[in-house]
Enzyme design. Structure first.
Site, short mmCIF file in Angstrom:
data_model
loop_
_atom_site.label_atom_id
_atom_site.label_comp_id
_atom_site.label_asym_id
_atom_site.label_seq_id
_atom_site.Cartn_x
_atom_site.Cartn_y
_atom_site.Cartn_z
N LYS A 100 -1.38 6.29 6.88
CA LYS A 100 -1.67 6.48 8.31
C LYS A 100 -0.47 6.19 9.20
O LYS A 100 -0.34 6.76 10.27
CB LYS A 100 -2.86 5.61 8.73
CG LYS A 100 -4.18 6.16 8.25
CD LYS A 100 -5.36 5.51 8.96
CE LYS A 100 -6.67 6.13 8.51
NZ LYS A 100 -7.04 5.73 7.12
N GLU A 122 -9.66 5.18 19.14
CA GLU A 122 -10.83 4.49 18.60
C GLU A 122 -10.51 4.16 17.15
O GLU A 122 -9.61 4.73 16.55
CB GLU A 122 -12.07 5.37 18.67
CG GLU A 122 -12.14 6.45 17.60
CD GLU A 122 -11.18 7.60 17.84
OE1 GLU A 122 -10.86 7.86 19.02
OE2 GLU A 122 -10.71 8.21 16.87
N SER A 387 -3.13 7.25 -1.51
CA SER A 387 -2.97 7.15 -0.05
C SER A 387 -2.80 5.72 0.46
O SER A 387 -2.19 5.50 1.50
CB SER A 387 -4.17 7.81 0.64
OG SER A 387 -5.39 7.27 0.16
#
Ligand SMILES: *Cc1c(COP(=O)(O)O)cnc(C)c1O
Length: 409
Positions: A100, A122, A387
């Site tokens: 991310k 959010e 990931s």
């Protein structure tokens, strides 16, 4: 049906100017936000081609994030399973422990170039919030993260991390007090503050241009992996796979392989099974619909309201999926399959024991797919996008599965 030969000019042509990948994508926004998102799209198109932006992003990736992340050959695990060779793209070795940060640093840099002072977002499980709070601290931007009260209670360590990094975590107290309400609250705040702030999305979802921008920022995964794999083996992988929540780590890996003769597979969470509320497999069970400002495959009821979703991996339980995935599935270039909680947990423990790597539960879904394939084919290679790392998951897993002895009988 499209093959890799049809993808030579793909990145230039998709999405189109309105943000469509075929019939999926677009920007469904309240009228006052239409010009705001158009401005972001226009700024991005200009800035992303400038040498200054590209060089700065390269420097950040190398010096701050620790890129390139390696590709690793799982020799012991592959041997244990049979003859298929499993490789990992180690996105877990990024600063903050997951992919991310790739798009959060890109979004933060864009915010700086656009002269914004604040980023608004959010978060559900808090992973996106932590990566964004990291980017905000790096760039000296204010950071408001909207989070449901229920999630705040559940995800205490991530809440503390965000606060330590200087972000404001704003509790959302209406409705079910989880991700959906947090999205609404973040959008409401953004409508009041768009002159000074930019909204940052956590995956290849949301209104145009976010699916495009996040894809571009994540594409570094695939381009690195393709070259690294070739350098290691002298050939291309037969198959590449990645888990799909919103779809950003998968889209990042896939970009470099769309125009190559390589099989591409996205892996969705099948949770406890195929009943409504037991999974979040929006490709397998969804239909075309609109949520959070874009059109894609959606798990929805007759009224178009999103259905409840579930997965053991909190980063995968989203009722829709990035519009580019919906397009790539429809045109036949990418296949989508699904993995249950139990299969993901077995993969988690196998990677711990055979390779000394503790993976995120999300990433364990992609690995479980590779393991399933390795058990059923007797040659070939599979490159899995790992990931994220599993440190965030170990307390929960230890409580529920102990050290995983049941998977080694
Ligand atoms: C958030 C997250 C995911 C799911 O997000 P995508 O946008 O589908 O990539 C997968 N793995 C990890 C480790 C995550 O934190």
């Amino acid at each position: 049906m499209k093959t890799y030969r049809d993808f030579d000019r793909y990145q230039k042509e998709f999405p189109n100017e309105e943000g469509y990948f075929g019939q999926y994508g677009g920007a469904f926004l309240p009228p006052q936000l239409v010009p705001v998102f158009e401005d972001i799209a226009a700024s991005y198109q200009e800035i992303c081609h400038s040498a200054k932006f590209i060089n700065e992003l390269r420097r950040i990736r190398k010096e701050f994030q620790g890129r390139p992340t390696p590709v690793y050959h799982c020799e012991r695990l592959s041997k244990h399973l049979g003859k298929t060779q499993i490789y990992l793209k180690r996105e877990d070795l990024n600063h903050t422990g997951a992919h991310k940060i790739n798009h959060c640093m890109g979004e933060g840099l864009l915010a700086s170039f656009m002269g914004k002072k604040k980023i608004i977002a959010e978060t559900g499980a808090g992973q996106h919030g932590v990566a964004l709070a990291t980017a905000a601290a790096y760039f000296g931007l204010e950071c408001d993260v909207y989070m449901g009260e229920v999630d705040i209670a559940k995800q205490h360590p991530n809440v503390v991390r965000m606060k330590m990094l200087g972000a404001n975590v704003i509790p959302v107290t209406h409705g079910l007090k989880t991700l959906k309400e947090a999205v609404d609250a973040a959008f409401e705040a953004y409508m009041k503050e768009y002159e000074d702030a930019i909204y940052c999305i956590g995956s290849v979802v949301g209104p145009h241009p976010f699916p495009l921008m996040v894809r571009d920022f994540q594409a570094v995964i695939g381009y690195e992996a393709r070259d690294q794999f070739y350098e290691m083996t002298g050939i291309k992988p037969d198959t590449v796979c990645a888990c799909v929540g919103g779809g950003s780590n998968a889209m990042g890996l896939f970009q470099a392989f769309l125009s190559e003769p390589v099989e591409i597979v996205g892996v969705e969470p099948l949770g406890r099974g195929g009943e409504i509320g037991d999974h979040a497999a929006s490709m397998q069970f969804g239909t075309k619909g609109i949520l959070h400002g874009f059109e894609s495959m959606l798990l929805q009821d007759e009224k178009g309201e999103p259905l409840p979703v579930y997965s053991i991996a909190s980063g995968l339980d989203y009722p829709s999926v990035g519009p580019e995935h919906a397009y790539l599935r429809e045109c036949g270039r990418v296949q989508y399959d699904s993995i249950t909680d139990e299969e993901a947990m077995e993969a988690f423990f196998l990677l711990c024991r055979y390779e000394g790597i503790i993976p995120a539960i999300e990433s364990s879904h992609a690995l479980a797919y590779a393991i399933r394939r390795a058990r059923t084919q007797d040659s070939g290679s599979i490159l899995v996008n790992l990931s994220g790392r599993g440190d965030k998951d170990i307390d929960y897993i230890y409580e529920k599965y102990g050290t995983g002895e049941q998977f080694f009988k």
